[in-house]
Each structure stands twice: as C-alpha cells, then as structure tokens.
Write an enzyme that holds these catalytic residues in place. Structure first.
Site, mmCIF file in Angstrom:
data_model
loop_
_atom_site.group_PDB
_atom_site.id
_atom_site.type_symbol
_atom_site.label_atom_id
_atom_site.label_comp_id
_atom_site.label_asym_id
_atom_site.label_seq_id
_atom_site.Cartn_x
_atom_site.Cartn_y
_atom_site.Cartn_z
ATOM 1 N N ARG A 87 -2.040 -7.465 -2.017
ATOM 2 C CA ARG A 87 -2.676 -6.962 -1.840
ATOM 3 C C ARG A 87 -3.986 -6.430 -2.030
ATOM 4 N NH1 ARG A 87 -0.794 -0.212 -3.779
ATOM 5 N NH2 ARG A 87 -3.011 -0.178 -3.397
ATOM 6 N N ARG A 90 -11.663 1.136 -6.319
ATOM 7 C CA ARG A 90 -11.089 2.021 -6.037
ATOM 8 C C ARG A 90 -11.471 3.129 -7.593
ATOM 9 N NH1 ARG A 90 -5.553 -1.241 -5.834
ATOM 10 N NH2 ARG A 90 -4.463 0.704 -5.507
HETATM 11 P P1 AMP Z 1 -2.195 3.285 -2.882
HETATM 12 O O1 AMP Z 1 -1.179 2.587 -2.333
HETATM 13 O O2 AMP Z 1 -1.571 4.595 -2.608
HETATM 14 O O3 AMP Z 1 -2.729 3.045 -3.989
HETATM 15 O O4 AMP Z 1 -2.885 3.646 -1.257
HETATM 16 C C1 AMP Z 1 -3.113 2.276 -0.463
HETATM 17 C C2 AMP Z 1 -4.335 2.372 -0.543
HETATM 18 O O5 AMP Z 1 -4.386 3.357 0.880
HETATM 19 C C3 AMP Z 1 -5.848 3.621 -0.627
HETATM 20 O O6 AMP Z 1 -6.895 2.571 -2.073
HETATM 21 C C4 AMP Z 1 -6.696 4.084 0.246
HETATM 22 O O7 AMP Z 1 -7.340 3.035 0.888
HETATM 23 C C5 AMP Z 1 -5.705 4.578 1.514
HETATM 24 N N1 AMP Z 1 -4.405 5.527 1.260
HETATM 25 C C6 AMP Z 1 -3.499 6.111 0.680
HETATM 26 N N2 AMP Z 1 -3.085 7.125 0.209
HETATM 27 C C7 AMP Z 1 -4.688 7.962 0.857
HETATM 28 C C8 AMP Z 1 -5.130 8.891 0.892
HETATM 29 N N3 AMP Z 1 -3.944 10.155 0.843
HETATM 30 N N4 AMP Z 1 -6.020 9.998 1.309
HETATM 31 C C9 AMP Z 1 -6.817 8.592 2.020
HETATM 32 N N5 AMP Z 1 -6.632 7.260 1.446
HETATM 33 C C10 AMP Z 1 -5.272 6.956 0.840
#
Ligand code: AMP
Length: 223
Positions: A157, A168
């Site tokens: 990632r 983040r």
């Molecule tokens: P995650 O795999 O859940 O950590 O998501 C990775 C990235 O996807 C995040 O850092 C955001 O950039 C984007 N993302 C995921 N879910 C959301 C959400 N509910 N709202 C906005 N951005 C999101």
C-alpha cells in the site's frame, strides 16, 4: 471503527469468514476501482496517496450502490465506513430508507505507539486483500497468504509510507473521532481493546456482539 492499524479490517474479515456476514469495506472497494483503472479509482487514488479521505459524496454514492446489491435480510459488516460525521448521517438515512437497523458499532482501541509499529511493516495479499503485519502477524509461510494462497507483498500500500501514515492518523483524529461521539449518542458504540493476539481480539468481538448474533438471523438462515 478504529484508527489505521487498529485491526478493524482483519477482524471484519474474520467475522465474514466465520459465516453469517458480508463485508462492505470502502478501502477495498476503492483499491478494487484503482486496479480496474476506473474513473472512480483514479479520483480515489489522488486522495489515498496523500492519506486524505475520498470526498463524502463520492464515498456515499459508492456505498449506496453497493448496499443496493445486498439483499435486505443480509447482515453486513461495514469496515472503514463511515469515517466522517456526514457519512454517518448519510448511513443513518440509507438504512432508514431500507428499513434496516444499525445493530452495533465496534470501536477498536489501540495505543498510538502500537499503531505506528503495526503500520510500519504492513503487507497485503494481492489476490484477496488480506492484510498482514510483518511485525506482529506475518503469514505462516513467507510470502503466501494464509487465507487464499495468493502472493503476499510487503508495503503493497502506497499509503503505508511514514509520511502518509502520520497524515492518516491526523485525519482520523480530526474527522473520524467525532463519528465516535455520534454513535455514543445513539447508544450503539461498543469498545473493543485491540491489543493482544488476533484470536484474543476476535474473542472480544464475538463476546461484544452475542446479542446481535442472537437477535438477527444469520445470512443463509430462513428469511
Ligand atoms: P482503509 O483500507 O480502510 O484504510 O482505506 C484506505 C484509504 O481509502 C483511506 O486512507 C482513504 O483515503 C480511503 N477511504 C476508505 N474508506 C473511506 C471512507 N469511508 N471515506 C473516505 N475515504 C475512505
């Protein structure tokens, strides 16, 4: 819910693998769009690469479409959604429209130092997106996914680089902490200590949702 690295994705997948739930993980959906090089994927990438959230409107539209494909009797685990108060309000509306109910919100709590440790050595299965922490939970066979046998790639990632990880966590504090209060007010929030082995945390998850398990028919049960 939980900060990046709190283990929410891993626990959501365990719940799905144990049967009775389908998973709706917005991060996975965005990564899938990215791989397929859709317009949404290109747009999402510009935010993800910086550790920022994809705009609410875009995210909610994607979730609405995804929910529309899930049968009304199906139990859903949301992973990484909602992440802002606007998304939480939109989800309340989406569920009300479908006469569905939010049974519980699980908040995984992990101290900040531990999050940084976990996020440092992350790896992901290129096929099923199972996440590994090389520091605390490497795959049993190096480079091979325990779950599906696919290739596990370190730092797959782009958003796990140190600068982006810091951003983040900041964005989580600014935009997602208020969502915790939203659900605390609704009386649905359950706190899960997120330290310990994956199995220990999963046992806490199960214990925290025994009432949900008994009051909602599991997926596949007679409607
Ligand atoms: P995650 O795999 O859940 O950590 O998501 C990775 C990235 O996807 C995040 O850092 C955001 O950039 C984007 N993302 C995921 N879910 C959301 C959400 N509910 N709202 C906005 N951005 C999101």
């Amino acid at each position: 819910m939980g900060a990046p690295g709190s283990g929410k994705g891993t626990q959501a997948r365990l719940l799905v693998d144990s049967g009775g739930y389908v998973q709706l993980a917005t991060g996975d959906l965005f990564r899938d769009h990215l791989r397929r090089k859709t317009d949404l994927g290109t747009l999402a990438q510009s935010f993800m690469d910086r550790g920022e959230y994809v705009p609410d409107e875009v995210t909610v539209k994607m979730v609405r479409a995804c929910l529309g494909e899930i049968g009304s009797g199906t139990r859903v685990v949301f992973d990484g959604f909602p992440r802002t108060v606007a998304q939480a309000i939109a989800l309340d509306g989406l569920l009300a429209e479908r006469r569905r109910r939010l049974a519980a919100v699980l908040l995984f709590e992990v101290p900040r130092e531990r999050l940084l440790e976990r996020l440092g050595g992350r790896a992901t299965c290129s096929d099923c997106q199972q996440m590994y922490s090389l520091a605390i939970r490497p795959p049993k066979r190096e480079g091979v996914c325990d779950r599906c046998g696919g290739p596990v790639v370190a730092t797959a990632r782009a958003d796990d680089s140190p600068d982006v990880v810091g951003r983040r966590l900041e964005v989580y504090d600014e935009q997602t902490r208020p969502v915790v209060e939203h659900y605390e007010r609704q009386g649905v929030l359950r706190h899960i200590p997120g330290e310990g082995s994956i199995d220990e945390v999963f046992a806490r998850v199960r214990a925290a949702i025994t009432d949900v398990d008994s009051s909602f028919p599991p997926n596949g049960a007679a409607a």
